[in-house]
Scaffold this motif. Structure first.
Motif, PDB file in Angstrom:
ATOM      1  N   CYS A 144    -108.025  41.157 -17.571  1.00  0.00           N
ATOM      2  CA  CYS A 144    -108.370  42.466 -17.029  1.00  0.00           C
ATOM      3  C   CYS A 144    -107.262  42.888 -16.061  1.00  0.00           C
TER       4      CYS A 144
ATOM      5  N   HIS B  33    -105.298  39.240 -24.947  1.00  0.00           N
ATOM      6  CA  HIS B  33    -105.739  40.621 -25.071  1.00  0.00           C
ATOM      7  C   HIS B  33    -105.923  41.191 -23.669  1.00  0.00           C
TER       8      HIS B  33
ATOM      9  N   LEU C  83    -107.300  44.190 -21.201  1.00  0.00           N
ATOM     10  CA  LEU C  83    -108.215  45.314 -21.057  1.00  0.00           C
ATOM     11  C   LEU C  83    -107.909  46.031 -19.744  1.00  0.00           C
TER      12      LEU C  83
ATOM     13  N   CYS D  95    -115.456  43.029 -17.139  1.00  0.00           N
ATOM     14  CA  CYS D  95    -115.202  43.878 -18.316  1.00  0.00           C
ATOM     15  C   CYS D  95    -116.381  43.907 -19.268  1.00  0.00           C
TER      16      CYS D  95
ATOM     17  N   MET E 285    -116.241  47.596 -19.979  1.00  0.00           N
ATOM     18  CA  MET E 285    -115.648  47.875 -21.295  1.00  0.00           C
ATOM     19  C   MET E 285    -116.286  46.958 -22.346  1.00  0.00           C
TER      20      MET E 285
ATOM     21  N   GLU F  68    -114.968  47.280 -26.160  1.00  0.00           N
ATOM     22  CA  GLU F  68    -113.629  46.765 -26.352  1.00  0.00           C
ATOM     23  C   GLU F  68    -113.622  45.239 -26.288  1.00  0.00           C
ATOM     24  N   LEU F  69    -114.371  44.672 -25.348  1.00  0.00           N
ATOM     25  CA  LEU F  69    -114.463  43.218 -25.266  1.00  0.00           C
ATOM     26  C   LEU F  69    -115.108  42.657 -26.526  1.00  0.00           C
TER      27      LEU F  69
ATOM     28  N   HIS G  22    -112.703  42.330 -29.411  1.00  0.00           N
ATOM     29  CA  HIS G  22    -111.829  41.155 -29.365  1.00  0.00           C
ATOM     30  C   HIS G  22    -112.588  39.893 -29.771  1.00  0.00           C
TER      31      HIS G  22
END
Length: 266
Positions: free
Chosen positions: A193, A222, A224, A230, A234, A237-238, A241
């Motif tokens: 993050c 990855h 973010l 996160c 998010m 998005e997490l 992944h």
């Protein structure tokens, strides 16, 4: 179908994953997101003796009693030391290790060795407010980074209301590996993050090693653009992944769920 075991960070509980878990489940996977002993909905089990070993042994029992294998094991923040020790204990059951915005502990280390300044502050807070062993949770925003990177209401107030105390022993007990060769064979992915406010970035910079690790192979990191939590800010998005680790599934099969602007307090 894959099995995901999602392990939350310090002062949190299984509640932290309630935006991510439905996305993984709707893609056809099994998801377990338990609260660690003494935290979240198991806060009544907190005692001075609850330590790293308590958390690891509890999760070993969960995996073995259900005979779970090929597990994608995910650890956020403090849970990095929990999932590392867990993977060491049951390496044959773990398909992938995922570290979310956190360090990778080494054999013989405790959280206190990796983040000494923070754990010193925890010890001081426990001495003043927690009978010498109970660390009170942070519930006030930390500068411009909010609370663990959560800056918007109503999520900020909701998360603050859900935090619970944690035993100092969990931060001071050392991780002792027994199966490091098998542990080293487990594939590892990191989610980093990149935001979180100036105070949080300064705290991260004070750690004795880089976060994330500087020598990760291609495709194993990855980023973010959000703060520490996160899974709350998010989640889609997490989840994307995490689902990429089970390549035969797709977020397109899932139903819509909360975004970083949606409330989970209702």
């Amino acid at each position: 179908m894959s099995t995901y075991l999602l392990v939350h960070g310090a002062f949190h509980g299984g509640w932290a994953w309630q935006r991510v878990a439905p996305l993984l489940e709707d893609a056809g996977h099994r998801v377990l997101a338990p609260s660690l002993v003494g935290l979240g909905d198991r806060a009544e089990l907190l005692t001075p003796e609850v330590g790293l070993d308590s958390h690891v042994e509890d999760l070993v029992s969960l995996l073995t009693s259900a005979d779970l294998t090929d597990v994608i094991l995910v650890g956020h923040s403090y849970a990095s030391i929990v999932v590392t020790a867990l993977a060491d204990a049951v390496a044959d059951r773990i398909a992938e290790l995922v570290y979310i915005d956190t360090f990778v502990p080494r054999d013989g280390e405790a959280v206190a060795d990796i983040m000494p300044g923070m754990v010193d502050a925890f010890a001081a807070a426990a001495a003043e407010y927690g009978d010498g062993w109970r660390v009170p949770p942070q519930t006030e925003p930390m500068g411009d980074g909010g609370l663990y990177g959560i800056i918007e209401e109503p999520d900020l107030s909701w998360a603050a209301s859900m935090m619970t105390a944690q035993s100092l022993e969990t931060f001071q007990q050392r991780m002792l590996l027994t199966n490091p060769v098998a542990l080293a064979d487990i594939p590892v992915t990191h989610v980093y993050c990149s935001e979180g406010g100036e105070d949080y970035k300064a705290m991260r910079a004070a750690m004795p090693r880089t976060l994330p690790p500087a020598d990760l192979p291609p495709g194993r990191l990855h980023v973010l653009p959000t703060g520490h939590d996160c899974m709350i800010t998010m989640p889609r998005e997490l989840a994307g992944h995490l689902l990429a680790l089970a390549p035969r599934t797709s977020l397109a099969r899932g139903r819509p769920t909360g975004s970083s602007q949606d409330s989970v307090a209702s």
